[in-house]
Design a protein around this motif. Structure first.
Motif, PDB file in Angstrom:
ATOM      1  N   LEU A  37       5.458   1.074  -3.910  1.00  0.00           N
ATOM      2  CA  LEU A  37       5.906   1.958  -3.429  1.00  0.00           C
ATOM      3  C   LEU A  37       7.594   2.375  -3.364  1.00  0.00           C
ATOM      4  CD1 LEU A  37       5.620   5.053  -2.943  1.00  0.00           C
ATOM      5  CD2 LEU A  37       5.037   4.577  -0.384  1.00  0.00           C
ATOM      6  N   VAL A  38       8.034   1.139  -2.613  1.00  0.00           N
ATOM      7  CA  VAL A  38       9.563   0.878  -2.258  1.00  0.00           C
ATOM      8  C   VAL A  38      10.221   0.947  -3.683  1.00  0.00           C
ATOM      9  CG1 VAL A  38      11.391  -0.451  -1.606  1.00  0.00           C
ATOM     10  CG2 VAL A  38       9.494  -0.199  -0.233  1.00  0.00           C
ATOM     11  N   LEU A  39       9.669   0.204  -4.702  1.00  0.00           N
ATOM     12  CA  LEU A  39      10.420  -0.126  -5.956  1.00  0.00           C
ATOM     13  C   LEU A  39      10.244   1.250  -6.758  1.00  0.00           C
ATOM     14  CD1 LEU A  39       9.257  -3.758  -6.636  1.00  0.00           C
ATOM     15  CD2 LEU A  39      11.617  -2.801  -6.030  1.00  0.00           C
ATOM     16  N   ALA A  40       9.052   1.643  -6.714  1.00  0.00           N
ATOM     17  CA  ALA A  40       8.851   3.296  -7.654  1.00  0.00           C
ATOM     18  C   ALA A  40       9.744   4.283  -6.809  1.00  0.00           C
ATOM     19  CB  ALA A  40       7.330   3.720  -7.259  1.00  0.00           C
ATOM     20  N   SER A  41      10.071   4.181  -5.722  1.00  0.00           N
ATOM     21  CA  SER A  41      11.110   5.276  -5.108  1.00  0.00           C
ATOM     22  C   SER A  41      12.569   4.893  -5.120  1.00  0.00           C
ATOM     23  CB  SER A  41      10.904   5.405  -3.496  1.00  0.00           C
ATOM     24  OG  SER A  41      11.275   4.109  -2.742  1.00  0.00           O
ATOM     25  N   GLY A  42      12.640   3.774  -6.070  1.00  0.00           N
ATOM     26  CA  GLY A  42      14.237   3.244  -6.367  1.00  0.00           C
ATOM     27  C   GLY A  42      14.931   2.642  -5.212  1.00  0.00           C
ATOM     28  N   TRP A  52       8.631   2.003   6.004  1.00  0.00           N
ATOM     29  CA  TRP A  52       8.424   3.397   5.491  1.00  0.00           C
ATOM     30  C   TRP A  52       7.425   3.465   4.572  1.00  0.00           C
ATOM     31  CZ3 TRP A  52       9.090   4.722   0.425  1.00  0.00           C
ATOM     32  CH2 TRP A  52       9.200   6.026  -0.011  1.00  0.00           C
ATOM     33  N   ALA A  53       7.277   2.608   3.818  1.00  0.00           N
ATOM     34  CA  ALA A  53       6.175   2.723   2.337  1.00  0.00           C
ATOM     35  C   ALA A  53       4.756   2.388   3.109  1.00  0.00           C
ATOM     36  CB  ALA A  53       6.540   1.788   1.553  1.00  0.00           C
ATOM     37  N   ARG A  54       4.663   1.530   4.189  1.00  0.00           N
ATOM     38  CA  ARG A  54       3.411   1.156   4.766  1.00  0.00           C
ATOM     39  C   ARG A  54       2.820   2.556   5.442  1.00  0.00           C
ATOM     40  NH1 ARG A  54       6.088  -3.670   6.467  1.00  0.00           N
ATOM     41  NH2 ARG A  54       5.534  -5.332   5.084  1.00  0.00           N
ATOM     42  N   ARG A  55       3.936   3.335   6.156  1.00  0.00           N
ATOM     43  CA  ARG A  55       3.491   4.382   6.867  1.00  0.00           C
ATOM     44  C   ARG A  55       3.087   5.419   5.906  1.00  0.00           C
ATOM     45  NH1 ARG A  55       8.310   3.307   9.595  1.00  0.00           N
ATOM     46  NH2 ARG A  55       9.112   5.391   8.606  1.00  0.00           N
ATOM     47  N   LYS A  56       3.840   5.435   4.767  1.00  0.00           N
ATOM     48  CA  LYS A  56       3.561   6.796   3.899  1.00  0.00           C
ATOM     49  C   LYS A  56       2.179   6.514   2.953  1.00  0.00           C
ATOM     50  CE  LYS A  56       6.244   9.691   0.968  1.00  0.00           C
ATOM     51  NZ  LYS A  56       6.227  10.836   1.458  1.00  0.00           N
ATOM     52  N   LEU A  57       2.036   4.998   2.794  1.00  0.00           N
ATOM     53  CA  LEU A  57       0.606   4.817   2.030  1.00  0.00           C
ATOM     54  C   LEU A  57      -0.538   5.013   2.952  1.00  0.00           C
ATOM     55  CD1 LEU A  57       1.504   1.681  -0.003  1.00  0.00           C
ATOM     56  CD2 LEU A  57       0.731   3.854  -0.891  1.00  0.00           C
ATOM     57  N   ALA A  58      -0.482   4.973   4.238  1.00  0.00           N
ATOM     58  CA  ALA A  58      -1.473   4.972   5.243  1.00  0.00           C
ATOM     59  C   ALA A  58      -1.676   6.408   5.547  1.00  0.00           C
ATOM     60  CB  ALA A  58      -0.903   4.540   6.693  1.00  0.00           C
ATOM     61  N   ALA A  59      -0.712   7.254   5.547  1.00  0.00           N
ATOM     62  CA  ALA A  59      -0.861   8.734   5.386  1.00  0.00           C
ATOM     63  C   ALA A  59      -1.481   9.464   4.309  1.00  0.00           C
ATOM     64  CB  ALA A  59       0.677   9.325   5.805  1.00  0.00           C
ATOM     65  N   GLU A  60      -0.719   8.950   3.247  1.00  0.00           N
ATOM     66  CA  GLU A  60      -0.994   9.707   1.757  1.00  0.00           C
ATOM     67  C   GLU A  60      -1.822   9.022   0.642  1.00  0.00           C
ATOM     68  OE1 GLU A  60       2.698  11.114   0.157  1.00  0.00           O
ATOM     69  OE2 GLU A  60       3.447  11.594   1.937  1.00  0.00           O
ATOM     70  N   ALA A  64       1.070   8.821  -2.524  1.00  0.00           N
ATOM     71  CA  ALA A  64       2.194   8.571  -2.240  1.00  0.00           C
ATOM     72  C   ALA A  64       3.093   7.968  -3.321  1.00  0.00           C
ATOM     73  CB  ALA A  64       2.334   7.513  -1.148  1.00  0.00           C
ATOM     74  N   ILE A  65       2.378   7.101  -3.973  1.00  0.00           N
ATOM     75  CA  ILE A  65       3.035   6.551  -5.278  1.00  0.00           C
ATOM     76  C   ILE A  65       2.929   7.345  -6.511  1.00  0.00           C
ATOM     77  CG2 ILE A  65       1.366   4.863  -6.274  1.00  0.00           C
ATOM     78  CD1 ILE A  65       3.282   2.862  -6.432  1.00  0.00           C
ATOM     79  N   ASP A  66       2.180   8.162  -6.616  1.00  0.00           N
ATOM     80  CA  ASP A  66       2.042   9.083  -7.662  1.00  0.00           C
ATOM     81  C   ASP A  66       3.046  10.076  -7.633  1.00  0.00           C
ATOM     82  OD1 ASP A  66      -0.262   7.809  -8.829  1.00  0.00           O
ATOM     83  OD2 ASP A  66      -1.858   9.006  -7.683  1.00  0.00           O
ATOM     84  N   LYS A  67       3.534  10.307  -6.528  1.00  0.00           N
ATOM     85  CA  LYS A  67       4.581  11.608  -6.392  1.00  0.00           C
ATOM     86  C   LYS A  67       5.766  10.635  -6.715  1.00  0.00           C
ATOM     87  CE  LYS A  67       2.265  13.773  -2.658  1.00  0.00           C
ATOM     88  NZ  LYS A  67       2.418  14.031  -1.168  1.00  0.00           N
ATOM     89  N   GLN A  68       6.016   9.386  -6.714  1.00  0.00           N
ATOM     90  CA  GLN A  68       7.280   8.963  -7.089  1.00  0.00           C
ATOM     91  C   GLN A  68       7.395   8.559  -8.746  1.00  0.00           C
ATOM     92  OE1 GLN A  68       9.638   8.187  -4.803  1.00  0.00           O
ATOM     93  NE2 GLN A  68       8.313   9.183  -3.491  1.00  0.00           N
TER      94      GLN A  68
END
Length: 70
Positions: A37-42, A52-60, A64-68
């Motif tokens: 997720l971090v790498l996909a977000s640039g 940040w990515a762990r929290r985002k993946l836990a929530a979404e 979360a990665i598909d949106k990036q």
């Protein structure tokens, strides 16, 4: 890309340099990691962005990665 990567890619590609479908995948069956997720977000890989990515993946979840990705 390194020379080694290119030689592997060339060896795996089919006629005309086209990669066969069996070697292509979207990752839809894989569970994305915080690093993915971090790498996909640039962003740079840091302890803060990984958290940040762990929290985002836990929530979404996977979305979360598909949106990036385009």
């Amino acid at each position: 890309m390194s020379e080694e990567s290119e030689s592997v890619s060339e060896a795996m590609s089919g006629p005309g340099g086209i990669t066969p479908d069996r070697l292509l995948h979207t990752g839809a069956s894989d569970r994305p990691s915080a690093e993915d997720l971090v790498l996909a977000s640039g962003r740079d890989l840091t302890p803060e962005t990984l958290e940040w990515a762990r929290r985002k993946l836990a929530a979404e979840g996977r979305s979360a990665i598909d949106k990036q990705l385009p």
